[in-house]
Scaffold this motif. Structure first.
Motif, PDB file in Angstrom:
ATOM      1  N   LYS A  38      15.214  15.390  -7.764  1.00 13.93           N
ATOM      2  CA  LYS A  38      14.845  15.423  -9.179  1.00 13.93           C
ATOM      3  C   LYS A  38      14.359  14.033  -9.524  1.00 13.93           C
ATOM      4  N   TYR A  39      13.525  13.947 -10.554  1.00 13.46           N
ATOM      5  CA  TYR A  39      12.948  12.659 -10.896  1.00 13.46           C
ATOM      6  C   TYR A  39      12.859  12.491 -12.400  1.00 13.46           C
ATOM      7  N   ARG A  40      12.693  11.241 -12.784  1.00  9.50           N
ATOM      8  CA  ARG A  40      12.364  10.929 -14.170  1.00  9.50           C
ATOM      9  C   ARG A  40      11.412   9.740 -14.162  1.00  9.50           C
ATOM     10  N   LYS A  41      10.545   9.730 -15.136  1.00  8.83           N
ATOM     11  CA  LYS A  41       9.570   8.656 -15.269  1.00  8.83           C
ATOM     12  C   LYS A  41      10.189   7.579 -16.142  1.00  8.83           C
ATOM     13  N   LEU A  42      10.322   6.368 -15.596  1.00  5.99           N
ATOM     14  CA  LEU A  42      10.940   5.277 -16.334  1.00  5.99           C
ATOM     15  C   LEU A  42       9.937   4.557 -17.221  1.00  5.99           C
ATOM     16  N   LYS A  43       8.747   4.321 -16.698  1.00 11.13           N
ATOM     17  CA  LYS A  43       7.645   3.754 -17.472  1.00 11.13           C
ATOM     18  C   LYS A  43       6.366   4.046 -16.706  1.00 11.13           C
ATOM     19  N   ALA A  44       5.250   3.564 -17.172  1.00  8.90           N
ATOM     20  CA  ALA A  44       3.965   3.883 -16.559  1.00  8.90           C
ATOM     21  C   ALA A  44       3.964   3.517 -15.080  1.00  8.90           C
ATOM     22  N   GLY A  45       3.846   4.520 -14.237  1.00 14.57           N
ATOM     23  CA  GLY A  45       3.759   4.300 -12.793  1.00 14.57           C
ATOM     24  C   GLY A  45       5.072   4.090 -12.085  1.00 14.57           C
ATOM     25  N   LEU A  46       6.200   4.078 -12.777  1.00 13.09           N
ATOM     26  CA  LEU A  46       7.500   3.844 -12.154  1.00 13.09           C
ATOM     27  C   LEU A  46       8.356   5.098 -12.264  1.00 13.09           C
ATOM     28  N   TYR A  47       8.810   5.600 -11.118  1.00 19.83           N
ATOM     29  CA  TYR A  47       9.587   6.834 -11.063  1.00 19.83           C
ATOM     30  C   TYR A  47      10.916   6.583 -10.362  1.00 19.83           C
ATOM     31  N   GLU A  48      11.949   7.240 -10.857  1.00 20.74           N
ATOM     32  CA  GLU A  48      13.261   7.242 -10.222  1.00 20.74           C
ATOM     33  C   GLU A  48      13.454   8.629  -9.621  1.00 20.74           C
ATOM     34  N   ILE A  49      13.693   8.680  -8.307  1.00 24.22           N
ATOM     35  CA  ILE A  49      13.876   9.957  -7.611  1.00 24.22           C
ATOM     36  C   ILE A  49      15.279   9.984  -7.038  1.00 24.22           C
ATOM     37  N   ARG A  50      16.001  11.037  -7.317  1.00 26.95           N
ATOM     38  CA  ARG A  50      17.396  11.170  -6.898  1.00 26.95           C
ATOM     39  C   ARG A  50      17.578  12.509  -6.197  1.00 26.95           C
ATOM     40  N   GLY A  51      18.418  12.529  -5.166  1.00 21.36           N
ATOM     41  CA  GLY A  51      18.667  13.776  -4.469  1.00 21.36           C
ATOM     42  C   GLY A  51      19.651  13.605  -3.333  1.00 21.36           C
ATOM     43  N   ASN A  52      19.842  14.675  -2.569  1.00 22.25           N
ATOM     44  CA  ASN A  52      20.772  14.667  -1.445  1.00 22.25           C
ATOM     45  C   ASN A  52      20.151  13.955  -0.254  1.00 22.25           C
ATOM     46  N   ALA A  53      20.910  13.029   0.336  1.00 22.24           N
ATOM     47  CA  ALA A  53      20.433  12.288   1.498  1.00 22.24           C
ATOM     48  C   ALA A  53      20.805  13.044   2.764  1.00 22.24           C
ATOM     49  N   TYR A  54      20.350  12.532   3.882  1.00 19.79           N
ATOM     50  CA  TYR A  54      20.653  13.154   5.170  1.00 19.79           C
ATOM     51  C   TYR A  54      22.123  13.037   5.532  1.00 19.79           C
TER      52      TYR A  54
END
Length: 144
Positions: free
Chosen positions: A94-110
């Motif tokens: 899942k992701y959210r846009k923090l500001k123009a061109g900057l994204y935070e992506i979170r999820g399950n790791a290996y």
């Protein structure tokens, strides 16, 4: 005539007040979305980096629900030698846009834990990846 002018002013002010109260505020930056951002999806790689006697190149693949990256090792003649383990988000991103061109992506790791990665988009084919919000010293990934 004076009553007509007064009633028009009252009606206009009520219309403006009603219209202003129905204006939506801007979208919240804290809104989480499923998957990864469409603008980031694709295959990226860094330039060759020389560490004698080998060359290294990092790869980044962003799909709908995964963010994977690894590093390959090449010989002096730039022939493939070996690959490191794949890291990143394996699913349920899942992701959210923090500001123009900057994204935070979170999820399950290996390794079955939640990881957070930050991706900064510089152009349609150039990004940087980091696990903190500081991109200083990080390599650029180019689409291929």
């Amino acid at each position: 005539m004076k009553k007509l002018g007064t009633s028009l002013i009252i009606a206009a002010s009520l219309g403006v007040a009603f219209g202003v109260s129905n204006i939506n505020t801007h979208a919240s930056a804290a809104t989480w979305h499923k998957g990864t951002p469409t603008v980031l999806r694709g295959k990226y790689r860094t330039a060759f980096k020389s560490v004698k006697p080998y060359y290294f190149r990092s790869y980044l693949h962003i799909t709908t629900y995964k963010l994977q990256f690894w590093q390959n090792e090449y010989s002096h003649s730039k022939k493939y030698v070996s690959s490191a383990n794949v890291f990143g988000i394996n699913g349920k991103a899942k992701y959210r846009k923090l500001k123009a061109g900057l994204y935070e992506i979170r999820g399950n790791a290996y390794v079955d834990q939640t990881q957070t990665w930050y991706v900064k988009r510089y152009s349609h084919n150039r990004v940087r990846l980091t696990y903190t919000k500081s991109f200083a010293g990080q390599e650029y990934y180019q689409k291929y």
